[in-house]
Design an enzyme around this catalytic site. Structure first.
Site, PDB file in Angstrom:
ATOM      1  N   ARG A 292       0.827  -1.215   0.000  1.00  0.00           N
ATOM      2  CA  ARG A 292       0.000   0.000   0.000  1.00  0.00           C
ATOM      3  C   ARG A 292       0.860   1.264   0.000  1.00  0.00           C
ATOM      4  NH1 ARG A 292      -4.395  -2.418   4.260  1.00  0.00           N
ATOM      5  NH2 ARG A 292      -5.687  -3.450   2.712  1.00  0.00           N
TER       6      ARG A 292
ATOM      7  N   GLY B 295     -13.148  -3.847   0.275  1.00  0.00           N
ATOM      8  CA  GLY B 295     -14.514  -3.375   0.530  1.00  0.00           C
ATOM      9  C   GLY B 295     -14.923  -2.262  -0.418  1.00  0.00           C
TER      10      GLY B 295
ATOM     11  N   LYS C 220     -19.229 -17.102   1.510  1.00  0.00           N
ATOM     12  CA  LYS C 220     -20.676 -16.979   1.637  1.00  0.00           C
ATOM     13  C   LYS C 220     -21.347 -16.273   0.481  1.00  0.00           C
ATOM     14  CE  LYS C 220     -20.621 -16.468   6.635  1.00  0.00           C
ATOM     15  NZ  LYS C 220     -20.792 -15.384   7.609  1.00  0.00           N
TER      16      LYS C 220
ATOM     17  N   GLY D  10      -9.383  -9.289  -0.872  1.00  0.00           N
ATOM     18  CA  GLY D  10      -8.131  -9.700  -0.251  1.00  0.00           C
ATOM     19  C   GLY D  10      -7.647 -11.072  -0.641  1.00  0.00           C
TER      20      GLY D  10
HETATM   21  P1  AMP Z   1     -14.539 -14.272   1.227  1.00  0.00           P
HETATM   22  O1  AMP Z   1     -13.925 -13.428   2.289  1.00  0.00           O
HETATM   23  O2  AMP Z   1     -16.031 -14.335   1.272  1.00  0.00           O
HETATM   24  O3  AMP Z   1     -14.010 -13.961  -0.164  1.00  0.00           O
HETATM   25  O4  AMP Z   1     -14.129 -15.752   1.575  1.00  0.00           O
HETATM   26  C1  AMP Z   1     -12.813 -16.181   1.597  1.00  0.00           C
HETATM   27  C2  AMP Z   1     -12.718 -17.404   2.434  1.00  0.00           C
HETATM   28  O5  AMP Z   1     -13.573 -18.400   1.916  1.00  0.00           O
HETATM   29  C3  AMP Z   1     -11.332 -17.988   2.456  1.00  0.00           C
HETATM   30  O6  AMP Z   1     -10.814 -17.876   3.742  1.00  0.00           O
HETATM   31  C4  AMP Z   1     -11.564 -19.451   2.064  1.00  0.00           C
HETATM   32  O7  AMP Z   1     -10.847 -20.350   2.874  1.00  0.00           O
HETATM   33  C5  AMP Z   1     -13.042 -19.628   2.279  1.00  0.00           C
HETATM   34  N1  AMP Z   1     -13.579 -20.726   1.442  1.00  0.00           N
HETATM   35  C6  AMP Z   1     -13.464 -20.866   0.120  1.00  0.00           C
HETATM   36  N2  AMP Z   1     -14.037 -22.000  -0.289  1.00  0.00           N
HETATM   37  C7  AMP Z   1     -14.516 -22.627   0.800  1.00  0.00           C
HETATM   38  C8  AMP Z   1     -15.205 -23.846   1.030  1.00  0.00           C
HETATM   39  N3  AMP Z   1     -15.504 -24.685   0.015  1.00  0.00           N
HETATM   40  N4  AMP Z   1     -15.549 -24.162   2.294  1.00  0.00           N
HETATM   41  C9  AMP Z   1     -15.252 -23.330   3.314  1.00  0.00           C
HETATM   42  N5  AMP Z   1     -14.608 -22.155   3.174  1.00  0.00           N
HETATM   43  C10 AMP Z   1     -14.235 -21.794   1.928  1.00  0.00           C
END
Ligand code: AMP
Length: 410
Positions: free
Chosen positions: A26, A390, A211, A367
């Site tokens: 950054r 974000g 999610k 990230g």
């Molecule tokens: P996000 O912050 O929503 O982009 O989510 C990122 C996180 O999702 C990372 O820490 C990954 O380890 C987790 N992730 C990705 N695929 C899976 C999965 N199939 N099951 C559980 N966690 C996951």
């Protein structure tokens, strides 16, 4: 000679023990604008926040940024240890052309964020009054900081989605010709607008991560724009379950099943190809040492959880990505932090790099996707890597970012 005050994004990670900067990405992102202003004979005052301090907390001091800045700029950088203190006022007034002053963490003052620190058990009315009083104090803080300089430059893309004193409110104190974005925000906007408005087709968005709930707005905004929407990562299994598939003990948001079905329906209506994984690399536990098996994505057995995409999905996604001309990627395809479940994410990163080499425009944000690109040494093989997780998400969702509108208007 002019005094320029700049809002930066020096919110860098520090080593917990030594407090040294552990990743200066950054800071490096800010250098072009700093060099331009100093090179043109300006006196430069740098402002930033670091972390989420509650009041003055030394572990969130911006002092560790000083040596890193000095090393990159090859010049001394002055430091005022209180952004609103007497020394900040006198040091900024005494700056000579080409000199640089860094102010201490602006979030040492709650006025920066404009959120009052409330004791427990306050009534709604007291809360309202405290918020209104804090807004007044926020304006005062912005006014005082604005008085240090003649020009306001915002280059803090990472906090552009916040309506804070130094990211947005300050801009009200400067005429249109004396407030502007730095090179970093300009290039972030250019990259995002290119994807959102002028995209060359086919346009493919790749969404991953844990999610669906975090990505709903983005998916909805993209459905009217993309040709292909690839879904991977943990959110896959909410879609699969909604369609009647078996997901074992994979991540699933039970309250988002209806929503998943409505997104599938919307994609159909808008002629968007929604591409879900066809196979799944499963573990018997959430652990790099887990036993694994591969099944169809809708046939994960009881006791197993889907933790990555497998070969068939990698090939399917790769084919779509390689034939795309505009690519947006946000979120990993699996639990990429664990070596065993990182292959899908790495493969997608490589496919994006290949498509970019063939002339596609690729924008990577969030990230984890950025970390995956960096881990695979592909940062200079994609078109743009966003510095604002974000902020990028909100801009791509179609929201107005206070830090952006404060300068360019609606
Ligand atoms: P996000 O912050 O929503 O982009 O989510 C990122 C996180 O999702 C990372 O820490 C990954 O380890 C987790 N992730 C990705 N695929 C899976 C999965 N199939 N099951 C559980 N966690 C996951």
């Amino acid at each position: 000679m002019f005094h320029s005050t700049r809002r930066h994004y020096f919110n860098v990670p520090l080593d917990k023990k030594t407090l040294e900067v552990t990743d200066d990405t950054r800071i490096r992102g800010a250098l072009p604008t700093i060099k331009k202003i100093v090179g043109d004979g300006g006196c430069l005052i740098l402002m930033s926040h670091l972390g989420r301090p509650e009041g003055r907390m030394e572990k969130y001091s911006l002092r560790p940024v000083l040596p890193v800045l000095e090393k990159h700029l090859g010049t001394k950088v002055l430091f005022a240890d209180d952004c609103l203190g007497e020394s900040a006022v006198s040091m900024s007034a005494a700056l000579k052309p080409g000199e640089i002053l860094l102010l201490e963490n602006v979030r040492f003052y709650p006025e920066e964020e404009g959120k009052p620190i409330l004791p427990e058990n306050v009534t709604e009315e007291e809360k309202k009054a405290a918020k209104a009083a804090m807004k007044v104090k926020q304006k005062e803080m912005a006014k005082k900081l604005s008085g240090y300089a003649e020009v306001y430059v915002n280059d803090a893309f990472g906090t552009a989605h916040r309506a804070h004193a130094t990211t947005a409110v300050m801009a009200d104190n400067f005429d249109v010709e004396n407030k502007m974005f730095g090179f970093l925000i300009n290039s972030e906007l250019e990259a995002m607008d290119k994807v959102l408005h002028g995209s060359q087709r086919p346009f493919t968005a790749i969404m991953g991560g844990a999610k669906v709930s975090d990505k709903i707005l983005l998916i909805e905004n993209l459905l009217g724009r993309v040709d292909n929407l690839i879904i991977g990562g943990g959110m896959t299994y909410t879609f699969v379950k909604a369609m009647g598939g078996k997901i074992g003990k994979s991540l699933c948001e039970e309250d988002k099943l209806e929503l998943a079905l409505s997104l599938i329906q919307k994609a159909k209506e808008k002629n968007v190809k929604l591409i879900l994984p066809v196979d799944s690399l499963n573990g018997d536990k959430f652990d790099n040492e887990a036993a694994t098996n591969v099944t169809a994505a809708d046939a994960v057995e009881d006791g197993w959880m889907g933790l990555d995409i497998s070969e068939k999905s990698i090939a399917l996604f790769g084919e779509v990505i390689k034939n795309s001309k505009t690519i947006l990627w946000n979120g990993p395809m699996g639990v990429f932090e664990m070596e065993k479940f990182s292959k899908g994410t790495t493969a997608v990163a490589k496919s994006i790099a290949d498509a970019t080499a063939k002339g596609a425009f690729s924008l990577i944000g969030g990230g984890d996707s950025v970390a995956a690109i960096n881990k695979n040494g592909l940062a200079d093989k994609v078109s743009y890597v966003s510095t604002g997780g974000g902020a990028m998400l909100e801009y791509m969702e179609g929201k107005k970012l206070p830090g952006i509108t404060a300068i360019r208007g609606e």
